[in-house]
Design an enzyme around this catalytic site. Structure first.
Site, PDB file in Angstrom:
ATOM      1  N   LYS A 281      32.809  -7.989  25.109  1.00  0.00           N
ATOM      2  CA  LYS A 281      32.332  -7.821  25.594  1.00  0.00           C
ATOM      3  C   LYS A 281      32.708  -6.991  27.616  1.00  0.00           C
ATOM      4  CE  LYS A 281      29.985 -11.565  23.903  1.00  0.00           C
ATOM      5  NZ  LYS A 281      29.319 -13.048  23.903  1.00  0.00           N
TER       6      LYS A 281
ATOM      7  N   SER B  73      26.461 -13.995  12.369  1.00  0.00           N
ATOM      8  CA  SER B  73      25.208 -12.965  13.217  1.00  0.00           C
ATOM      9  C   SER B  73      24.752 -12.386  11.363  1.00  0.00           C
ATOM     10  CB  SER B  73      25.649 -11.666  13.746  1.00  0.00           C
ATOM     11  OG  SER B  73      25.278 -12.730  15.302  1.00  0.00           O
TER      12      SER B  73
ATOM     13  N   LYS C 213      40.622 -19.110  37.271  1.00  0.00           N
ATOM     14  CA  LYS C 213      38.553 -18.119  36.532  1.00  0.00           C
ATOM     15  C   LYS C 213      37.666 -19.273  37.144  1.00  0.00           C
ATOM     16  CE  LYS C 213      41.346 -17.033  32.625  1.00  0.00           C
ATOM     17  NZ  LYS C 213      40.728 -16.518  30.981  1.00  0.00           N
TER      18      LYS C 213
ATOM     19  N   ALA D 251      34.873 -20.979  31.766  1.00  0.00           N
ATOM     20  CA  ALA D 251      34.840 -19.515  32.148  1.00  0.00           C
ATOM     21  C   ALA D 251      35.195 -18.078  32.403  1.00  0.00           C
ATOM     22  CB  ALA D 251      35.476 -19.554  34.090  1.00  0.00           C
TER      23      ALA D 251
ATOM     24  N   THR E  89      31.112  -8.755  20.170  1.00  0.00           N
ATOM     25  CA  THR E  89      31.642 -10.471  20.645  1.00  0.00           C
ATOM     26  C   THR E  89      33.264 -10.530  20.895  1.00  0.00           C
ATOM     27  OG1 THR E  89      31.528 -12.961  20.026  1.00  0.00           O
ATOM     28  CG2 THR E  89      32.323 -10.817  18.266  1.00  0.00           C
TER      29      THR E  89
ATOM     30  N   ASN F  82      26.938  -7.843  25.161  1.00  0.00           N
ATOM     31  CA  ASN F  82      26.796  -8.234  23.710  1.00  0.00           C
ATOM     32  C   ASN F  82      25.748  -7.414  22.736  1.00  0.00           C
ATOM     33  OD1 ASN F  82      24.487  -9.616  24.302  1.00  0.00           O
ATOM     34  ND2 ASN F  82      24.898 -11.351  22.909  1.00  0.00           N
TER      35      ASN F  82
HETATM   36  P1  NAP Z   1      35.857 -16.370  25.978  1.00  0.00           P
HETATM   37  O1  NAP Z   1      35.899 -16.065  26.775  1.00  0.00           O
HETATM   38  O2  NAP Z   1      37.365 -16.330  25.089  1.00  0.00           O
HETATM   39  O3  NAP Z   1      36.358 -18.259  26.851  1.00  0.00           O
HETATM   40  C1  NAP Z   1      36.781 -18.974  26.138  1.00  0.00           C
HETATM   41  C2  NAP Z   1      36.907 -20.098  27.266  1.00  0.00           C
HETATM   42  O4  NAP Z   1      36.664 -21.404  26.672  1.00  0.00           O
HETATM   43  C3  NAP Z   1      37.520 -20.495  28.265  1.00  0.00           C
HETATM   44  O5  NAP Z   1      36.789 -20.761  29.539  1.00  0.00           O
HETATM   45  C4  NAP Z   1      38.909 -20.609  28.079  1.00  0.00           C
HETATM   46  O6  NAP Z   1      39.297 -21.493  28.863  1.00  0.00           O
HETATM   47  C5  NAP Z   1      37.994 -21.986  27.270  1.00  0.00           C
HETATM   48  N1  NAP Z   1      39.146 -22.226  26.576  1.00  0.00           N
HETATM   49  C6  NAP Z   1      39.742 -22.256  25.030  1.00  0.00           C
HETATM   50  N2  NAP Z   1      40.029 -22.966  23.874  1.00  0.00           N
HETATM   51  C7  NAP Z   1      40.531 -24.489  24.759  1.00  0.00           C
HETATM   52  C8  NAP Z   1      41.215 -25.443  25.090  1.00  0.00           C
HETATM   53  N3  NAP Z   1      41.408 -26.003  23.734  1.00  0.00           N
HETATM   54  N4  NAP Z   1      40.908 -26.574  25.876  1.00  0.00           N
HETATM   55  C9  NAP Z   1      39.777 -26.283  26.885  1.00  0.00           C
HETATM   56  N5  NAP Z   1      39.004 -25.319  27.323  1.00  0.00           N
HETATM   57  C10 NAP Z   1      39.203 -24.091  26.164  1.00  0.00           C
HETATM   58  O7  NAP Z   1      35.064 -16.915  24.874  1.00  0.00           O
HETATM   59  P2  NAP Z   1      33.358 -17.039  25.577  1.00  0.00           P
HETATM   60  O8  NAP Z   1      32.645 -15.819  25.056  1.00  0.00           O
HETATM   61  O9  NAP Z   1      33.015 -17.475  26.703  1.00  0.00           O
HETATM   62  O10 NAP Z   1      32.936 -18.135  24.377  1.00  0.00           O
HETATM   63  C11 NAP Z   1      33.079 -19.451  24.783  1.00  0.00           C
HETATM   64  C12 NAP Z   1      32.063 -20.427  23.391  1.00  0.00           C
HETATM   65  O11 NAP Z   1      30.748 -19.869  23.311  1.00  0.00           O
HETATM   66  C13 NAP Z   1      32.545 -19.656  22.170  1.00  0.00           C
HETATM   67  O12 NAP Z   1      32.978 -21.126  21.309  1.00  0.00           O
HETATM   68  C14 NAP Z   1      31.423 -19.543  21.336  1.00  0.00           C
HETATM   69  O13 NAP Z   1      31.567 -19.825  20.141  1.00  0.00           O
HETATM   70  C15 NAP Z   1      30.206 -19.601  22.045  1.00  0.00           C
HETATM   71  N6  NAP Z   1      29.122 -18.767  22.170  1.00  0.00           N
HETATM   72  C16 NAP Z   1      28.199 -19.248  21.473  1.00  0.00           C
HETATM   73  C17 NAP Z   1      26.761 -18.092  21.752  1.00  0.00           C
HETATM   74  C18 NAP Z   1      25.456 -18.745  20.766  1.00  0.00           C
HETATM   75  O14 NAP Z   1      24.724 -17.734  20.537  1.00  0.00           O
HETATM   76  N7  NAP Z   1      24.989 -20.343  20.633  1.00  0.00           N
HETATM   77  C19 NAP Z   1      27.060 -16.976  21.897  1.00  0.00           C
HETATM   78  C20 NAP Z   1      28.172 -17.408  23.159  1.00  0.00           C
HETATM   79  C21 NAP Z   1      29.312 -17.563  23.278  1.00  0.00           C
HETATM   80  P3  NAP Z   1      41.049 -20.874  29.887  1.00  0.00           P
HETATM   81  O15 NAP Z   1      40.318 -19.377  31.211  1.00  0.00           O
HETATM   82  O16 NAP Z   1      41.144 -21.999  30.385  1.00  0.00           O
HETATM   83  O17 NAP Z   1      41.618 -20.361  28.586  1.00  0.00           O
END
Ligand code: NAP
Length: 271
Positions: free
Chosen positions: A70, A21, A159, A131, A66, A91
């Site tokens: 959030k 960002s 979740k 999730a 982030t 966000n």
């Molecule tokens: P978060 O709230 O920390 O959630 C992480 C999620 O990923 C949970 O469901 C977690 O499962 C799962 N996870 C993490 N490591 C894993 C692994 N090794 N194997 C399987 N599942 C795994 O993160 P978030 O904010 O939702 O973000 C998720 C992704 O989206 C990130 O990579 C972020 O960079 C991306 N994102 C992109 C944008 C964009 O604009 N392109 C915007 C927002 C987010 P558990 O519940 O079991 O821990």
């Protein structure tokens, strides 16, 4: 050049080093000829309130928020837009006349990116893996845009159950995912799995529907989902478009101006 009139913006999260960002927002401020600067702060959970109050006091005009803040940040805001209220995460924050306003541009980002790519979710079956916070924005987007069925699966199944309840989706156990993926038009990775080299998604894609597409929120090629999509010869998109569009919406909220997606693409690919 920075001076006493520079308007300050920042992204708060932990970890924060991976954030794209600052590059994107500073480039847009420069292009618009605005005396604004955008930086990044690594903020641990225990320090969020203290840091937020301090930056407000110092005159910061807006923030991106982030992982992992959030949800928690919502308790510290004066006003929250209806979409982030329904999603349950903020966000983007605008500070105006001393008041704080919360928005969710992740949801706007994916909605705009799908529109740009001319992909409609109306009447479609969607499988979402993950999730966390980002998955909530994707679920809200799918629900708002009238997807026919939405399936959600996650490493921690409880979740997935909780988000399925919140957004009228169906929670699928990992071991059953493959069957639901086979009937899905759109397969979305909304998890962090794939961020690290060697990450493997905890489900298989055995068969896919004709014309199915795969979409990874992670902004990188060759993610775990990208590899599966290549094997199955289905169209794949990464999170670049969503990232740029969530940034565009935040910039519009802060400045009232619409920045260029093309210039963001150029600068992100160069850096
Ligand atoms: P978060 O709230 O920390 O959630 C992480 C999620 O990923 C949970 O469901 C977690 O499962 C799962 N996870 C993490 N490591 C894993 C692994 N090794 N194997 C399987 N599942 C795994 O993160 P978030 O904010 O939702 O973000 C998720 C992704 O989206 C990130 O990579 C972020 O960079 C991306 N994102 C992109 C944008 C964009 O604009 N392109 C915007 C927002 C987010 P558990 O519940 O079991 O821990």
């Amino acid at each position: 050049m920075l001076n006493v009139n520079t308007k300050l913006f920042a992204i708060l999260g932990c970890p924060i080093k991976q954030s794209r960002s600052p590059i994107m927002q500073n480039n847009w401020f420069k292009e618009a000829g605005l005396n604004c600067a955008y930086t990044a702060f690594s903020v641990e959970k225990k320090d969020l309130k203290k840091v937020f109050e301090t930056l407000k006091l110092l005159g910061f005009c807006g923030f991106n928020i982030t992982v992992p803040h959030k949800v928690e940040i919502m308790k510290l805001l004066d006003f929250i837009d209806p979409a982030p209220k329904a999603i349950g995460s903020v966000n983007t924050i605008l500070i105006k006349n001393g008041k704080t306003y919360g928005y969710n541009t992740d949801y706007l980002g994916i909605e705009k990116d799908f529109a740009d790519k001319k992909i409609s979710v109306e009447g479609k079956t969607i499988f979402i893996y993950g999730a966390g916070g980002a998955a909530k924005s994707v679920l809200y987007f799918a629900q708002k845009n009238k997807a026919k069925s939405v399936y959600i699966s996650n490493r921690t199944h409880s979740k997935a159950i909780s988000l399925a309840k919140q957004f009228g989706a169906k929670a699928i156990e990992l071991k059953d995912s493959s069957a639901y993926i086979a009937e899905s038009d759109i397969i979305i990775n909304a998890s962090s799995c794939g961020l690290n080299k060697g990450d493997k998604l905890p489900f298989a894609i055995n068969s896919v529907k004709k014309g199915a597409i795969a979409y990874d929120l992670i902004y990188a090629d060759n993610t775990a989902l990208c590899k599966l999509a290549k094997q199955k010869k289905i169209k794949f998109f990464n999170g670049e478009g969503m990232l740029i569009n969530q940034g565009i919406s935040a910039f519009e909220i802060w400045t009232g101006l619409k920045p260029s997606a093309a210039s963001a693409k150029r600068i992100l690919r160069k850096n």
